[in-house]
Design an enzyme around this catalytic site. Structure first.
Site, PDB file in Angstrom:
ATOM      1  N   MET A 229      17.522  43.050  53.824  1.00 34.57           N
ATOM      2  CA  MET A 229      18.239  41.979  53.124  1.00 34.57           C
ATOM      3  C   MET A 229      19.172  41.254  54.103  1.00 34.57           C
ATOM      4  O   MET A 229      20.140  40.608  53.685  1.00 34.57           O
ATOM      5  CB  MET A 229      19.020  42.560  51.941  1.00 34.57           C
ATOM      6  CG  MET A 229      18.076  43.195  50.918  1.00 34.57           C
ATOM      7  SD  MET A 229      18.710  43.217  49.254  1.00 34.57           S
ATOM      8  CE  MET A 229      20.110  44.276  49.440  1.00 34.57           C
ATOM      9  N   GLY A 230      18.880  41.395  55.387  1.00 35.49           N
ATOM     10  CA  GLY A 230      19.691  40.702  56.394  1.00 35.49           C
ATOM     11  C   GLY A 230      21.003  41.409  56.643  1.00 35.49           C
ATOM     12  O   GLY A 230      21.135  42.602  56.349  1.00 35.49           O
TER      13      GLY A 230
ATOM     14  N   HIS B  50      19.423  48.954  61.137  1.00 32.70           N
ATOM     15  CA  HIS B  50      18.185  48.181  60.991  1.00 32.70           C
ATOM     16  C   HIS B  50      17.444  48.135  62.325  1.00 32.70           C
ATOM     17  O   HIS B  50      16.230  48.322  62.385  1.00 32.70           O
ATOM     18  CB  HIS B  50      18.489  46.734  60.581  1.00 32.70           C
ATOM     19  CG  HIS B  50      19.114  46.579  59.230  1.00 32.70           C
ATOM     20  ND1 HIS B  50      20.407  46.164  59.048  1.00 32.70           N
ATOM     21  CD2 HIS B  50      18.618  46.766  57.985  1.00 32.70           C
ATOM     22  CE1 HIS B  50      20.684  46.088  57.763  1.00 32.70           C
ATOM     23  NE2 HIS B  50      19.624  46.455  57.088  1.00 32.70           N
TER      24      HIS B  50
ATOM     25  N   GLY C 234      14.632  53.361  55.527  1.00 31.66           N
ATOM     26  CA  GLY C 234      15.686  54.263  55.997  1.00 31.66           C
ATOM     27  C   GLY C 234      16.000  55.362  54.986  1.00 31.66           C
ATOM     28  O   GLY C 234      16.001  55.124  53.779  1.00 31.66           O
TER      29      GLY C 234
ATOM     30  N   LYS D   4      18.800  56.408  54.666  1.00 29.85           N
ATOM     31  CA  LYS D   4      20.104  56.006  54.123  1.00 29.85           C
ATOM     32  C   LYS D   4      19.961  55.758  52.614  1.00 29.85           C
ATOM     33  O   LYS D   4      20.820  56.110  51.822  1.00 29.85           O
ATOM     34  CB  LYS D   4      20.579  54.753  54.857  1.00 29.85           C
ATOM     35  CG  LYS D   4      21.601  53.909  54.167  1.00 29.85           C
ATOM     36  CD  LYS D   4      22.961  54.427  54.434  1.00 29.85           C
ATOM     37  CE  LYS D   4      24.092  53.641  53.829  1.00 29.85           C
ATOM     38  NZ  LYS D   4      23.815  52.657  52.837  1.00 29.85           N
ATOM     39  N   ASP D   5      18.845  55.136  52.236  1.00 23.98           N
ATOM     40  CA  ASP D   5      18.536  54.899  50.820  1.00 23.98           C
ATOM     41  C   ASP D   5      17.407  55.859  50.435  1.00 23.98           C
ATOM     42  O   ASP D   5      16.272  55.445  50.198  1.00 23.98           O
ATOM     43  CB  ASP D   5      18.118  53.444  50.617  1.00 23.98           C
ATOM     44  CG  ASP D   5      19.207  52.490  51.085  1.00 23.98           C
ATOM     45  OD1 ASP D   5      20.185  52.316  50.360  1.00 23.98           O
ATOM     46  OD2 ASP D   5      19.095  51.949  52.207  1.00 23.98           O
TER      47      ASP D   5
END
Ligand code: AMP
Length: 280
Positions: free
Chosen positions: A29-30, A36, A147, A149-150
């Site tokens: 999502m930028g 990233h 990731g 992370k999620d």
């Protein structure tokens, strides 16, 4: 590096790639950070071509405020991507993706979406499933990178791929952290100085829970974490869960041979931060 805004233009270019070459895809999502970039670098090593999408997906936000406040740093994102020689960028607008019908598809994730992030963020995972499925259909990658992370999102994407019989291979990527342990996130830029200084406490507490896990029962670990946050004036605990790493169902007692993970969501003011850790 080529940048595309429309489905037609990126598909046109991807169709020129020799079928024997592999395409790795990283949806984002930028507001790109080192987390990233670590994923993109991994994808570059493992594929002939890499596609990164930058799209802030409206259907996965349960709070309009979060969508509006989501950082937009497109210019610096593109510079970072150019510096690491990313091949293709897909940066559509919402109309291009949703055709002015900004709605989620409804998925049956077999309960994976009912706990933790799903329980606290209404409709979030239907939104995630919708956009990732659309992007897979557009890009048709060999591998797609997500990731840890999620972590719950990663499990849900694997389920969505299985249910829809998609050929893409899902590659999990380790959590990338700041030197003080805070998991990198686009939301970290919204923290004020005091909140940023307090935030590494989240990972420190996860590490303590991992240390306690082999000796103590689950309730002890959960209560320990809750108490740690009671004494913290800057961070507010939303949830701390211990769950089976595969099925994500909340666990109250340990089963031999199963893998467990601890999951946490914390508010620093209005900024919501999540993290997780493998316990065994
Ligand atoms: P986002 O732009 O936040 O949607 O993230 C795009 C991808 O990068 C997702 O697969 C995230 O899980 C992943 N990601 C975000 N932050 C990190 C991090 N600190 N470490 C590893 N992966 C991350």
């Amino acid at each position: 590096m080529k940048i595309f805004k429309t489905i037609k233009s990126i598909q046109n270019n991807l169709s020129k790639i020799n079928k024997a070459k592999s395409i790795g895809f990283i949806p984002t999502m930028g507001a790109l950070h080192e987390g990233h970039l670590s994923i993109i670098k991994k994808a570059k090593k493992e594929n002939d071509y890499v596609v990164v999408s930058i799209f802030v997906n409206p259907t996965q936000f349960d709070k309009k405020e979060d969508l509006i406040k989501y950082p937009n740093t497109l210019e610096s994102d593109l510079k970072l991507l150019k510096d690491i020689s990313c091949d293709f960028i897909f940066n559509p607008n919402a109309d291009e993706i949703y055709n002015s019908n900004i709605k989620s598809e409804s998925f049956d994730f077999e309960g994976l979406d009912k706990v933790m992030e799903g329980a606290f963020r209404n409709g979030h995972f239907d939104g995630v499933g919708t956009i990732v499925k659309k992007l897979f259909e557009i890009i048709n990658p060999d591998k797609a990178y997500f990731g840890e992370k999620d972590y719950q999102q990663l499990q849900i994407i694997k389920k969505m791929v299985a249910i829809n019989n998609l050929s893409v291979q899902i590659i999990p990527c380790a959590i990338f952290r700041e030197t003080d342990g805070l998991a990198m996130s686009s939301r970290n830029t919204r923290l004020n100085k005091e909140q940023r200084n307090a935030a590494p406490f989240i990972y420190k507490t996860l590490l303590k829970s991992k240390e306690l896990f082999p000796e103590k029962d689950m309730d002890f670990v959960k209560n320990f974490v809750k108490n740690e946050f009671k004494n913290n004036s800057i961070l507010t605990l939303e949830y701390f869960e211990i769950a089976d790493s595969e099925l994500l169902n909340s666990s109250t007692s340990k089963t031999k041979g199963k893998e467990y993970r601890a999951f946490i969501a914390v508010f620093a003011g209005a900024v919501r931060l999540i993290d997780n850790i493998a316990l065994n």
